[in-house]
Scaffold this motif. Structure first.
Motif, PDB file in Angstrom:
ATOM      1  N   GLY A   1     -10.127  32.268  76.057  1.00 45.63           N
ATOM      2  CA  GLY A   1     -10.290  33.291  76.801  1.00 45.63           C
ATOM      3  C   GLY A   1      -9.025  34.258  76.284  1.00 45.63           C
ATOM      4  N   THR A   2      -8.946  35.380  77.233  1.00 47.22           N
ATOM      5  CA  THR A   2      -7.910  36.599  77.210  1.00 47.22           C
ATOM      6  C   THR A   2      -7.318  36.714  78.396  1.00 47.22           C
ATOM      7  OG1 THR A   2      -7.539  38.597  76.299  1.00 47.22           O
ATOM      8  CG2 THR A   2      -9.617  38.334  77.382  1.00 47.22           C
ATOM      9  N   LEU A   3      -6.075  36.627  78.631  1.00 52.69           N
ATOM     10  CA  LEU A   3      -5.235  36.923  79.711  1.00 52.69           C
ATOM     11  C   LEU A   3      -5.274  38.200  80.261  1.00 52.69           C
ATOM     12  CD1 LEU A   3      -3.333  35.501  82.256  1.00 52.69           C
ATOM     13  CD2 LEU A   3      -1.452  35.676  80.371  1.00 52.69           C
ATOM     14  N   VAL A   4      -5.410  38.328  81.325  1.00 58.52           N
ATOM     15  CA  VAL A   4      -5.273  39.866  81.946  1.00 58.52           C
ATOM     16  C   VAL A   4      -4.353  39.675  83.145  1.00 58.52           C
ATOM     17  CG1 VAL A   4      -6.545  41.590  83.293  1.00 58.52           C
ATOM     18  CG2 VAL A   4      -7.648  40.560  81.670  1.00 58.52           C
ATOM     19  N   THR A   5      -3.186  40.580  83.093  1.00 60.44           N
ATOM     20  CA  THR A   5      -2.203  40.375  84.044  1.00 60.44           C
ATOM     21  C   THR A   5      -2.239  41.885  84.641  1.00 60.44           C
ATOM     22  OG1 THR A   5      -0.997  38.807  82.986  1.00 60.44           O
ATOM     23  CG2 THR A   5       0.099  39.971  84.723  1.00 60.44           C
ATOM     24  N   VAL A   6      -2.249  42.019  86.184  1.00 62.90           N
ATOM     25  CA  VAL A   6      -2.119  43.253  86.867  1.00 62.90           C
ATOM     26  C   VAL A   6      -1.010  43.214  87.573  1.00 62.90           C
ATOM     27  CG1 VAL A   6      -3.415  44.805  88.260  1.00 62.90           C
ATOM     28  CG2 VAL A   6      -4.774  43.493  86.709  1.00 62.90           C
ATOM     29  N   SER A   7      -0.040  43.967  87.185  1.00 61.58           N
ATOM     30  CA  SER A   7       1.363  43.768  87.994  1.00 61.58           C
ATOM     31  C   SER A   7       1.807  45.074  87.855  1.00 61.58           C
ATOM     32  CB  SER A   7       2.293  42.492  87.602  1.00 61.58           C
ATOM     33  OG  SER A   7       3.366  42.697  88.136  1.00 61.58           O
ATOM     34  N   SER A   8       2.974  45.415  88.758  1.00 64.38           N
ATOM     35  CA  SER A   8       3.704  46.578  88.723  1.00 64.38           C
ATOM     36  C   SER A   8       5.139  46.056  88.162  1.00 64.38           C
ATOM     37  CB  SER A   8       3.955  47.499  90.111  1.00 64.38           C
ATOM     38  OG  SER A   8       4.265  46.429  90.911  1.00 64.38           O
TER      39      SER A   8
END
Length: 125
Positions: free
Chosen positions: A118-125
């Motif tokens: 898989g590929t990691l997606v991180t959504v963060s400010s």
């Protein structure tokens, strides 16, 4: 049969990413392809699915209107364009093929296999 997901990364809320699912040793357009994701501590869930020969697309309620699945037959690749990303979209994203091409539910992880890395997606400010 091999699928390789890529394109993940760190993005701020409201941002966009495009994931790629590259197929090796087979023609991707002949098969349904599903995108799934798994966040830490959660079960794997279906995100989107595209049918063979442009027979249609399916989206989970949580991503409909923000994500778009598409296919490039020349590149033998399925893409997942993700817009307006939210922290709850943070997960490892996988693409996969159905175990049984004649019997599957598009967003049901149990009906899919050949997950690949898989590929990691991180959504963060």
């Amino acid at each position: 049969v091999q699928l390789q997901a890529s394109g993940g990364g760190l993005v701020q809320p409201g941002g966009s990413l495009r994931l790629s699912c590259k197929a090796s040793h087979f023609t991707l357009d002949y098969y349904p392809i599903g995108w799934f994701r798994q966040a830490p501590g959660n079960e794997r869930e279906g995100v989107s699915c595209i049918g063979p020969y442009d027979t249609g697309t399916t989206y989970a309620d949580s991503v409909r209107g923000r994500f778009t699945i598409s296919k490039d037959k020349v590149e033998n690749t399925v893409y997942l364009q993700m817009n307006d990303l939210k922290p709850e979209d943070t997960a490892v994203y996988y693409c996969a093929l159905p175990k049984d091409m004649s019997s599957y539910m598009c967003l049901h992880p149990g009906d899919f296999a050949s997950w690949g890395q898989g590929t990691l997606v991180t959504v963060s400010s």
